[in-house]
Enzyme design. Structure first.
Site, PDB file in Angstrom:
ATOM      1  N   LEU A  97       0.888  -1.169   0.000  1.00 50.58           N
ATOM      2  CA  LEU A  97       0.000   0.000   0.000  1.00 50.58           C
ATOM      3  C   LEU A  97       0.924   1.217   0.000  1.00 50.58           C
ATOM      4  O   LEU A  97       1.842   1.299   0.818  1.00 50.58           O
ATOM      5  CB  LEU A  97      -0.905  -0.017   1.233  1.00 50.58           C
ATOM      6  CG  LEU A  97      -1.984   1.072   1.333  1.00 50.58           C
ATOM      7  CD1 LEU A  97      -3.193   0.570   2.133  1.00 50.58           C
ATOM      8  CD2 LEU A  97      -1.475   2.364   1.940  1.00 50.58           C
ATOM      9  N   TYR A 145      -0.310   1.671  10.477  1.00 51.73           N
ATOM     10  CA  TYR A 145      -1.330   0.629  10.649  1.00 51.73           C
ATOM     11  C   TYR A 145      -1.829   0.550  12.098  1.00 51.73           C
ATOM     12  O   TYR A 145      -3.017   0.320  12.331  1.00 51.73           O
ATOM     13  CB  TYR A 145      -0.787  -0.723  10.177  1.00 51.73           C
ATOM     14  CG  TYR A 145      -0.647  -0.786   8.673  1.00 51.73           C
ATOM     15  CD1 TYR A 145      -1.769  -0.666   7.853  1.00 51.73           C
ATOM     16  CD2 TYR A 145       0.587  -0.938   8.061  1.00 51.73           C
ATOM     17  CE1 TYR A 145      -1.655  -0.697   6.473  1.00 51.73           C
ATOM     18  CE2 TYR A 145       0.712  -0.972   6.673  1.00 51.73           C
ATOM     19  CZ  TYR A 145      -0.412  -0.848   5.898  1.00 51.73           C
ATOM     20  OH  TYR A 145      -0.310  -0.869   4.530  1.00 51.73           O
TER      21      TYR A 145
HETATM   22  C1  LIG Z   1       2.192   5.224   5.064  1.00 59.51           C
HETATM   23  C2  LIG Z   1       1.432   5.971   3.953  1.00 59.51           C
HETATM   24  C3  LIG Z   1       0.633   4.975   3.141  1.00 59.51           C
HETATM   25  C4  LIG Z   1       0.480   7.004   4.623  1.00 59.51           C
HETATM   26  O1  LIG Z   1      -0.263   7.662   3.595  1.00 59.51           O
HETATM   27  P1  LIG Z   1      -0.821   9.170   3.769  1.00 59.51           P
HETATM   28  O2  LIG Z   1      -1.727   9.442   2.622  1.00 59.51           O
HETATM   29  O3  LIG Z   1       0.295  10.096   3.990  1.00 59.51           O
HETATM   30  O4  LIG Z   1      -1.647   9.045   5.129  1.00 59.51           O
HETATM   31  P2  LIG Z   1      -3.015   9.812   5.485  1.00 59.51           P
HETATM   32  O5  LIG Z   1      -2.865  11.258   5.142  1.00 59.51           O
HETATM   33  O6  LIG Z   1      -4.164   9.085   4.892  1.00 59.51           O
HETATM   34  O7  LIG Z   1      -3.060   9.623   7.058  1.00 59.51           O
HETATM   35  C5  LIG Z   1      -4.128   8.983   7.690  1.00 59.51           C
HETATM   36  C6  LIG Z   1      -3.887   8.984   9.169  1.00 59.51           C
HETATM   37  O8  LIG Z   1      -2.722   8.196   9.439  1.00 59.51           O
HETATM   38  C7  LIG Z   1      -1.765   8.983  10.128  1.00 59.51           C
HETATM   39  N1  LIG Z   1      -0.449   8.621   9.593  1.00 59.51           N
HETATM   40  C8  LIG Z   1      -0.013   8.732   8.335  1.00 59.51           C
HETATM   41  N2  LIG Z   1       1.248   8.266   8.225  1.00 59.51           N
HETATM   42  C9  LIG Z   1       1.586   7.874   9.460  1.00 59.51           C
HETATM   43  C10 LIG Z   1       2.744   7.311  10.023  1.00 59.51           C
HETATM   44  N3  LIG Z   1       3.821   7.039   9.300  1.00 59.51           N
HETATM   45  N4  LIG Z   1       2.739   7.038  11.334  1.00 59.51           N
HETATM   46  C11 LIG Z   1       1.645   7.288  12.098  1.00 59.51           C
HETATM   47  N5  LIG Z   1       0.516   7.812  11.629  1.00 59.51           N
HETATM   48  C12 LIG Z   1       0.494   8.106  10.332  1.00 59.51           C
HETATM   49  C13 LIG Z   1      -2.097  10.428   9.818  1.00 59.51           C
HETATM   50  O9  LIG Z   1      -1.664  11.289  10.836  1.00 59.51           O
HETATM   51  C14 LIG Z   1      -3.595  10.384   9.727  1.00 59.51           C
HETATM   52  O10 LIG Z   1      -4.161  10.447  11.019  1.00 59.51           O
HETATM   53  P3  LIG Z   1      -5.515  11.296  11.335  1.00 59.51           P
HETATM   54  O11 LIG Z   1      -6.578  10.691  10.481  1.00 59.51           O
HETATM   55  O12 LIG Z   1      -5.716  11.076  12.787  1.00 59.51           O
HETATM   56  O13 LIG Z   1      -5.195  12.677  10.943  1.00 59.51           O
HETATM   57  C15 LIG Z   1       2.405   6.775   3.053  1.00 59.51           C
HETATM   58  O14 LIG Z   1       3.211   7.608   3.850  1.00 59.51           O
HETATM   59  C16 LIG Z   1       3.312   5.921   2.161  1.00 59.51           C
HETATM   60  O15 LIG Z   1       2.970   5.597   1.033  1.00 59.51           O
HETATM   61  N6  LIG Z   1       4.516   5.581   2.660  1.00 59.51           N
HETATM   62  C17 LIG Z   1       5.506   4.826   1.870  1.00 59.51           C
HETATM   63  C18 LIG Z   1       5.060   3.421   1.662  1.00 59.51           C
HETATM   64  C19 LIG Z   1       4.663   2.713   2.929  1.00 59.51           C
HETATM   65  O16 LIG Z   1       5.304   2.863   3.964  1.00 59.51           O
HETATM   66  N7  LIG Z   1       3.592   1.909   2.853  1.00 59.51           N
HETATM   67  C20 LIG Z   1       3.062   1.191   4.010  1.00 59.51           C
HETATM   68  C21 LIG Z   1       2.874  -0.242   3.674  1.00 59.51           C
HETATM   69  S1  LIG Z   1       4.395  -1.158   3.591  1.00 59.51           S
END
Ligand SMILES: CC(C)(COP(=O)(O)OP(=O)(O)OC[C@H]1O[C@@H](n2cnc3c(N)ncnc32)[C@H](O)[C@@H]1OP(=O)(O)O)[C@@H](O)C(=O)NCCC(=O)NCCS
Length: 173
Positions: A97, A145
């Site tokens: 994801l 997560y």
């Molecule tokens: C992790 C990832 C999917 C988050 O996506 P994003 O679009 O920035 O996240 P969102 O804006 O939807 O955040 C949703 C919620 O999660 C929280 N959140 C986002 N990233 C976070 C993190 N790294 N740690 C803790 N909380 C996090 C946000 O604060 C938000 O909280 P809220 O609803 O209380 O405000 C993105 O940073 C990414 O693609 N990272 C690289 C790939 C990766 O690590 N994938 C994970 C699967 S291996």
């Protein structure tokens, strides 16, 4: 479908989707979308879903789903004792994801995750899965997560799960 009112659409990855510029900051997750996701979807080893902002077809985020198994011994004892004593139990795995760096912090990750959970719940009506599993690639992903109530497996703390019962509660209240 994403929540009503959002400008985004989530669909099965197709030939017309523009994946070439996708950059989430993880080379492995970028490479997978650029080079492998379409083949995996065609060969049915993973189902890839992409988020776009219509009328554009540029991919802003994606996730994959597939069927998997979890060892019952890896579930927390409090949960395992409520389940039948099978050595392995069926789950749906979110294999990957990721969100494009330009879109981070705008709720796109949450939108993708909720879409993945809803699809998993719907699929479980026909093909049972007692939880959704994810492999968090690093600490930041793990925190993401956990923010959505995922719990770690016993022997693999970067492998997290959310019981399907909890997911059903999210969508059927
Ligand atoms: C992790 C990832 C999917 C988050 O996506 P994003 O679009 O920035 O996240 P969102 O804006 O939807 O955040 C949703 C919620 O999660 C929280 N959140 C986002 N990233 C976070 C993190 N790294 N740690 C803790 N909380 C996090 C946000 O604060 C938000 O909280 P809220 O609803 O209380 O405000 C993105 O940073 C990414 O693609 N990272 C690289 C790939 C990766 O690590 N994938 C994970 C699967 S291996």
């Amino acid at each position: 479908m994403p929540a009503p009112g959002t400008p985004y659409r989530i669909a099965v990855l197709g030939k017309t989707h523009d994946r070439a510029t996708f950059n989430c900051g993880s080379a492995a997750l970028d490479r997978y979308l650029h080079q492998q996701a379409r083949q995996d979807t065609e060969k049915r080893v993973a189902a890839a879903f992409v988020l776009v902002e219509p009328p554009g077809l540029r991919v802003l985020g994606y996730y994959t789903l597939c069927a998997s198994l979890v060892n019952a011994s890896e579930l927390p004892a409090t949960l395992a004792k409520k389940l039948p004593r099978y050595p392995q139990l069926p789950v749906t795995l979110i294999g990957r994801l990721a969100v494009d760096q330009n879109m981070k912090g705008k709720g796109v990750g949450q939108l993708l995750l909720l879409d993945a959970l809803r699809r998993s719940l719907e699929a479980a009506v026909n093909i049972a899965a007692m939880a959704v599993l994810v492999d968090a690639k690093d600490e930041a992903a793990e925190t993401f997560y956990r923010h959505f109530s995922f719990l770690p497996l016993q022997q693999q703390p970067r492998r997290l799960f959310l019981p399907m019962k909890t997911i059903a509660g999210l969508f059927h209240d």
